[in-house]
Every structure is written in structure tokens, then in C-alpha cells.
Design a protein around this motif. Sequence first.
Motif, PDB file in Angstrom:
ATOM      1  N   THR A  54       0.880  -1.172  -0.066  1.00  0.00           N
ATOM      2  CA  THR A  54       0.080   0.209   0.075  1.00  0.00           C
ATOM      3  C   THR A  54       0.892   1.227  -0.025  1.00  0.00           C
TER       4      THR A  54
ATOM      5  N   GLY B 159      -9.190   7.103  -9.112  1.00  0.00           N
ATOM      6  CA  GLY B 159      -7.467   6.562  -8.778  1.00  0.00           C
ATOM      7  C   GLY B 159      -6.730   6.988  -9.969  1.00  0.00           C
TER       8      GLY B 159
ATOM      9  N   PHE C 138      -4.901   2.293  -0.005  1.00  0.00           N
ATOM     10  CA  PHE C 138      -5.843   0.914  -0.486  1.00  0.00           C
ATOM     11  C   PHE C 138      -7.254   1.186  -0.150  1.00  0.00           C
TER      12      PHE C 138
ATOM     13  N   TYR D 188      -6.863   0.541  -5.696  1.00  0.00           N
ATOM     14  CA  TYR D 188      -6.053   1.815  -5.902  1.00  0.00           C
ATOM     15  C   TYR D 188      -6.872   2.695  -6.960  1.00  0.00           C
TER      16      TYR D 188
ATOM     17  N   ARG E 171      -9.506   7.522  -4.563  1.00  0.00           N
ATOM     18  CA  ARG E 171      -8.481   8.597  -3.566  1.00  0.00           C
ATOM     19  C   ARG E 171      -9.156   9.487  -2.691  1.00  0.00           C
TER      20      ARG E 171
ATOM     21  N   PHE F 235       1.412   6.062  -6.388  1.00  0.00           N
ATOM     22  CA  PHE F 235       1.530   4.563  -5.953  1.00  0.00           C
ATOM     23  C   PHE F 235       2.617   3.854  -6.765  1.00  0.00           C
TER      24      PHE F 235
END
Length: 487
Positions: free
Chosen positions: A79, A402, A448, A454, A457, A465
Amino acid sequence: MMQATTAVRGRTERAGGKRAEWTGGLSRRSFPAGFVFGTAASAYQVEGMALKDGRGPNICDAFVKIPGEIANNATADVTVDEYHRYKEDVNIMKSMGFDAYRFSISAGTGKVNWKGVAYYNRFINYMVKIGITPYANLYHYDLPVALEVQYGGLLNRKVVEAFADYADFCFKTFGDRVKNWFSFNEPRVVAALGYDDGRFAPGRCTKCKAGNSATEPYIVAHHLILSHAAAVKRYRQKYQHTQKGRIGILLDFVWYEGLTNSTADQAAAQRSRDFHIGWFLHPIIYGEYPKTLQVIVKERLPKFTPDEVHMDMLQSVIPQLKIQNMICKLVVFLIVRIMNFLIPLASPGAADERNGVLIGNRANSDWLYIVPWGLYKAVTYVKEKYGNPTMFLSENGMDDPGNVTITQGVHDTTRVAYYRSYITKLKEAIDDGANCIGYFAWSLLDNFEWKLGYTSRFGLVYVDFRTLRRYPKMSAHWFRDVVTSKN
């Protein structure tokens, strides 16, 4: 890193006018003295190190390995690696002006993993050194697999004593520095999503490989309530007098609004509230489940024994909330569901619009709509229904997709507007008498995000990431301006 985004925030201020417009007129002085501003995360979502330093597997580790359960089959093995980067993250919190961090402790079984204990000692010590108050949560969805295999985990009454022993160890080990404790995060989510529809670990349901949606959620919920009470009892009897701390529970609450003002729709909305927050808060406050649950669930609903109700398990713990400086902590997932009927415990029949008009703009998550007045109603409901207990808003936030770039991600104007509107409504609820003494933004970092992996957000801080570099967003600067303002 803060300098890299300060210019972005400055341009927004000039475009939006004066500082008061930027902050919405909010500052520390908008809230009662001692009001706590913090941010939050869970161990599983941010720590990483899932396969190292002796951390045993938990039910989330097993669940994410099921193909197709998590977006892109992502895992939390690494993560955002807060295990190694905790100092950087605490420093970011401090630079934003926050007072506190709500984190969770990853549980184990059997022999103590002293490497894990050493990590939490380092983490807590650094928070205290920097001036960030630690708020520790004992359980955030991550039951050790060993207990699941040994006796069925939360389905077995044995888990009550096991949880009390685990809590006791944490109180003894960290309680000289941690003065704010929580037993469980969102026990309703644990029971309903883990054992009714199987969307969360351990993934049990009638239509799953194993489980019974008609009975297991209620059994699990009952054991969670008893486990909370047992942990509170241990703390009160052994530690509270010397450590001078407090302990509560984190309950999620979705506000339910009737589709119309008809008697039927208003009754449906109330049933939904009873099946949501009432399922847990009602027995904690009053020693029994809401009448709605008793009537609808009938013999499938476990009963509290006289010993549990009267021998320091439930009612004798909670009525002393204010006297003992204990806290019932409320988490409000700020979504408003417009209800027209309720299928008990199963996914309720809900609409996200009224007369063809959405109740609010939707965030990235398909369940999360931006409806600030829902916050006011939720907090006011708890005030009026449950005797105005002391509460925190322990999670509040919204997510972006994400795949946004760093440039797009840090320029999060929608999140700034979100926080401005929701905190304004919280202030109105407090001004109208709600006994809310703190607010925790969810979350500090992009991380996570359970089923979404992912692809979601929530952070005030953008995380790349690939490199794990942190970039505070515009919303981070907004919070800094609000909580550090003396005006």
C-alpha cells in the motif's frame, strides 16, 4: 512538498477572493475551545508490511486474494508503506495544523510479535514528540485468520474474551501515551457486509460459498457489542484510574430521508435508522435492541442475558459516559439515502433521486453523494434520540478516481468545497446543541480503498502509487488555513 502546492492554493485564493471566502469563514474560533481537528486511517490501508516482520495473516489478506474481489486484483501488501514512512506522514499532519491522528493497531494471536509492538511504540512516541495526539482503534476489519480457522472468528462467543485480552495488552503496553481508545470501527459494516452480502471479509452470505445471511449478521453484531463492553470493562477496572484515558466505539451512520412525507415513507426511513445506527448504539445506550429489530428479526435476534445487561457489561458501562469522561464516537459516512421501503438487513430499496433530481453530486464511489445537510440531520438525530452523548465525527471525506494525475489530483477544488460545506453544517449542529467535540478528515493519504483498491483517492495528500511520494493537495492547504487561523 508543501511548497510545491502552496502556489496552487494561492492562485485559488486570488480567484476566489479573500481568505474568508476560501475558508468559508471557518476557523478554530468557529468551534468550542478544545475542539479537536484530526485525520484518520486504518492499519490495513496504509501500513503495508503484510508479509514481513512477523505480521500474521488476517481475514482481509485472505479476502483480497480471491480473484475479482478487488479492483485490478490489488492487495495491501505494500500500500503506501506507512510502516517505514510514518515520520514523514506525521510531519505532514503537523504542517497542516492537525491536532490528532486516528490510527488502528493490527491484531495478532498467540505469541506477542515484539517487532510489531516496537513499531507501534516508535509510531506513538513520534506522534507525541511532534505534538500529534494519538487516537488508537483496536479493530478495523482485520480479524486474525487464526481465530477464523480455530473457532469461526466473530461467529463464536469465544471471541469476546479473546478481544478483551487483546485490548488489555494494548492498554497495558501503550496506555501511558494513548489516552483515547476505540474498540471497533464500524461494527455494522463488519456484520452486514462481511456476513450478509459477503462484500467484505470474510465474505460470508447465503449465496456465497459459506454463510447464512438470515442469522449470521445478528450473531456477529451481538458478539461485537459484547466484545466492546468487555474491553470497556477491562479498561475501567484496570487502567482508567491511573492512565486517565477514555474509550468508545466508532459507529457509521447513513442518514435516511423519506422519499415523501407520507406516514409509510417516514416509517421506512426510521426503520432504516434503527437497522443502521440503532442496531449498535441502542443496546450500548439502553441495554436492548431497537423495538423495530425485535419485531422484524424475531427469534433470529440474539438476546442479552440478565448478567450481560446488569453485571457491568452494557447499561452499567454506558450511562456513565459523561461522569467517567467516556465517549461514544460517531462516524458519519456522509451519504444520504432517500428511502421508500426497507428490506431488513439486505440491501435496502433506496433511491438516489427524488422526482428525477439527484440528492447531490456523486463522488467517485457509487454510494457517496455530496449532501451536506445529511450531516446536520445525522448529528442532530443522535443528539435527540440518544441523549446527546459526547461524540466525534471520526470519518468524513470524499474520493476522486484513482487515475487522476498528480497535477489533477492536487488541484482538488471539489474536495475543498466538500469540506467547507460539511464542516459548516457540523458547526450549525454544534451551535444548535450537539455535543460534538472533534472532527477527523478521511483520510490523510490516498491509500488502499478496500474493494476499490487503488482506483479511489480519499486523501488530503496525493500519493504516487509507483514511487510512494506524497504531495499535499489543495484541500490540505485549506485545512491548514482553517485550523491554524486565529481569526
